[in-house]
Design an enzyme around this catalytic site. Structure first.
Site, PDB file in Angstrom:
ATOM      1  N   TYR A 198       0.844  -1.193   0.000  1.00 26.81           N
ATOM      2  CA  TYR A 198       0.000   0.000   0.000  1.00 26.81           C
ATOM      3  C   TYR A 198       0.883   1.248   0.000  1.00 26.81           C
ATOM      4  CZ  TYR A 198       0.972   0.588   5.024  1.00 26.81           C
ATOM      5  OH  TYR A 198       1.579   0.785   6.235  1.00 26.81           O
ATOM      6  N   CYS A 199       0.301   2.361  -0.443  1.00 23.33           N
ATOM      7  CA  CYS A 199       0.968   3.661  -0.387  1.00 23.33           C
ATOM      8  C   CYS A 199      -0.113   4.734  -0.261  1.00 23.33           C
ATOM      9  CB  CYS A 199       1.864   3.885  -1.606  1.00 23.33           C
ATOM     10  SG  CYS A 199       1.024   3.763  -3.197  1.00 23.33           S
ATOM     11  N   THR A 200       0.219   5.977  -0.471  1.00 25.83           N
ATOM     12  CA  THR A 200      -0.729   7.066  -0.223  1.00 25.83           C
ATOM     13  C   THR A 200      -1.941   7.016  -1.149  1.00 25.83           C
ATOM     14  OG1 THR A 200       1.135   8.453   0.440  1.00 25.83           O
ATOM     15  CG2 THR A 200      -0.965   9.556   0.051  1.00 25.83           C
TER      16      THR A 200
END
Length: 343
Positions: A198-200
Site C-alpha cells: 500500500y501507499c498514499t
C-alpha cells in the site's frame, strides 16, 4: 500567453481568503504513453488555470501524477475536462479526507522523466503486468491472513506517523531505496507468501507490483487507490479501520488524521506526537516531528544553532546563506543528528 504563476504563495492565500469559497483537494494518477509531454503540459495549464486549479502535477512520457485543489463550484467543469481526454476519462479521483482551502497555493505543472522517481529501467520488465487490486474489505481480509506480508511502500517520515496494523515499514528515504530492501528481506518467500502493498494514493504500488512480479513474486496484491481511497471506503461501508495514526500528504496540510492513535513521538523530547513541521531556519528547512512544548521552546527550530540563526534579521540570514547551496538536511527528512528521538 502566460503559462506559469506570477502570484506569490502569500498573494494567492489572500485571494483565497477574500473569495471565501470552498475548495476540494484531489489526487489522481494514470500511466499512459504520452507522445509530447510538453504540449500536453501546456494544454493542462491553459485549461486548469481558467478553472483556478492549484497544485503540483508531473507529466512525462509514461503518464501523469497530480495532486491539486479546485474550487468546489468548478469541480464539474474540471471533471468534464478530464473526461474529454481519452486516457483520463473516468480516472479514479482520490478526494482528500480532510479539506483545506490552502492545501496548494500555486499551479505547478512540470515535465519530468518519470511521474514517480523509481530509478527503474522500464525496458527491462513489463510495467503493465501489475498485481491484483484490492478494495478496502478485501485488503482487511488479506491483512488478517497469517500467510500475508504487508509492506508500506512509503518513506520513513510518512510511515512513522501512521501505518496499517502489522505492516513492514522500511526505514528508507526514497521509494527506490525500498525496492531492493524489500526484495532481499522477502527473498525466501517469493512463492509461498502474499505480498500485500500500500501507499498514499496507489501510484507507487502500481510500479512496484509489476517490478516484484518480474522479480519472481507469485502472489502480489496492492491496495487500490491507496490509503486515501481506503479511508473513504471504510467510512462509507462502515468497515473496521486497520490504519492507525495519520496519513502523510504532500501539500500544506502535511497529514490527514485517520485515527486517534498517535504512533510516533516528538523528535526533540520523545513525548507522543505526530505533528510535522519545517525548521524555521530557511537555510535548514528540515522536516521533523515537534510537539507544541518544544515548538514554543525552540521557536519551531530543529536545533539551538538553527534557533540562533532564525532569530536574526532577514538581511542577516540572507548574508549567511550567500554563496551556499541548500543544506542536505532538506533532503534527509528527520535525519539530523540534532534530533535525539528520531526514528
Amino acid at each position: 500567453m502566460q503559462l506559469y504563476n506570477k502570484l506569490s504563495a502569500k498573494e494567492r492565500a489572500e485571494l483565497i481568503d477574500k473569495a471565501g469559497k470552498d475548495r476540494l483537494t484531489i489526487s489522481f494518477y494514470q500511466y499512459h504513453k504520452i507522445e509530447n509531454p510538453q504540449i500536453f503540459r501546456d494544454h493542462l495549464f491553459i485549461e486548469w488555470d481558467k478553472l483556478d486549479v492549484l497544485g503540483r502535477i508531473y507529466v512525462s512520457y509514461e503518464g501523469i501524477n497530480a495532486q491539486l485543489s479546485v474550487p468546489a463550484e468548478n469541480f464539474k467543469q474540471f471533471k468534464a475536462h478530464l473526461d474529454s481526454i481519452d486516457f483520463l476519462k473516468d480516472v479514479r479521483l482520490n478526494i482528500a479526507v480532510e479539506q483545506d482551502n490552502k492545501s496548494f497555493l500555486k499551479l505547478k505543472i512540470k515535465v519530468r522523466n518519470k511521474i514517480v522517481a523509481d530509478g527503474l529501467n522500464d525496458d527491462t520488465f513489463d510495467v503493465t503486468d501489475i498485481g491484483v487490486h484490492l478494495n478496502a474489505e478485501e485488503f482487511n481480509n488479506m491483512l488478517a491472513d497469517p500467510n500475508t506480508v504487508c509492506v508500506d511502500m512509503r518513506n520513513h517520515y510518512e510511515s512513522e506517523i501512521g501505518h496499517f496494523d502489522g505492516a513492514v515499514t522500511p526505514d528508507v528515504d526514497t521509494f527506490r531505496d525500498s525496492l531492493d530492501i524489500i526484495e532481499e528481506d522477502l527473498k525466501d518467500n517469493k512463492e509461498d507468501k502474499n505480498l500485500l502493498m500500500y501507499c498514499t494514493g496507489g501510484i507507487r504500488c502500481e510500479k512496484a507490483s509489476a517490478y516484484y512480479k518480474h522479480k519472481g513474486f507469485k502472489n502480489v496484491f496492492q491496495l487500490e487507490g491507496g490509503i486515501i481511497n481506503y479511508v473513504r471506503q471504510v467510512e462509507s461501508q462502515e468497515l473496521e479501520n486497520k490504519f492507525k495514526g495519520k496519513n502523510f500528504v504532500f501539500d500544506h496540510r502535511r497529514a490527514e488524521r485517520i485515527s486517534d492513535d498517535v504512533v510516533s513521538n516528538c523528535h526533540q523530547c520523545g513525548e507522543p506526537c505526530d505533528t510535522h513541521v519545517n525548521c524555521d531556519n530557511e537555510a535548514c528547512h528540515l522536516l521533523f516531528i515537534q510537539c507544541e512544548s518544544c515548538s514554543e521552546k525552540m521557536n519551531t527550530c530543529c536545533s539551538e544553532d538553527c534557533k540562533e540563526i532564525a532569530a536574526l534579521s532577514f538581511e542577516e540570514q540572507k548574508a549567511l546563506r550567500k554563496g551556499k547551496g541548500n543544506s542536505n538536511k532538506i533532503f534527509k527528512k528527520g535525519r539530523s543528528e540534532a534530533l535525539k528521538f528520531k526514528k
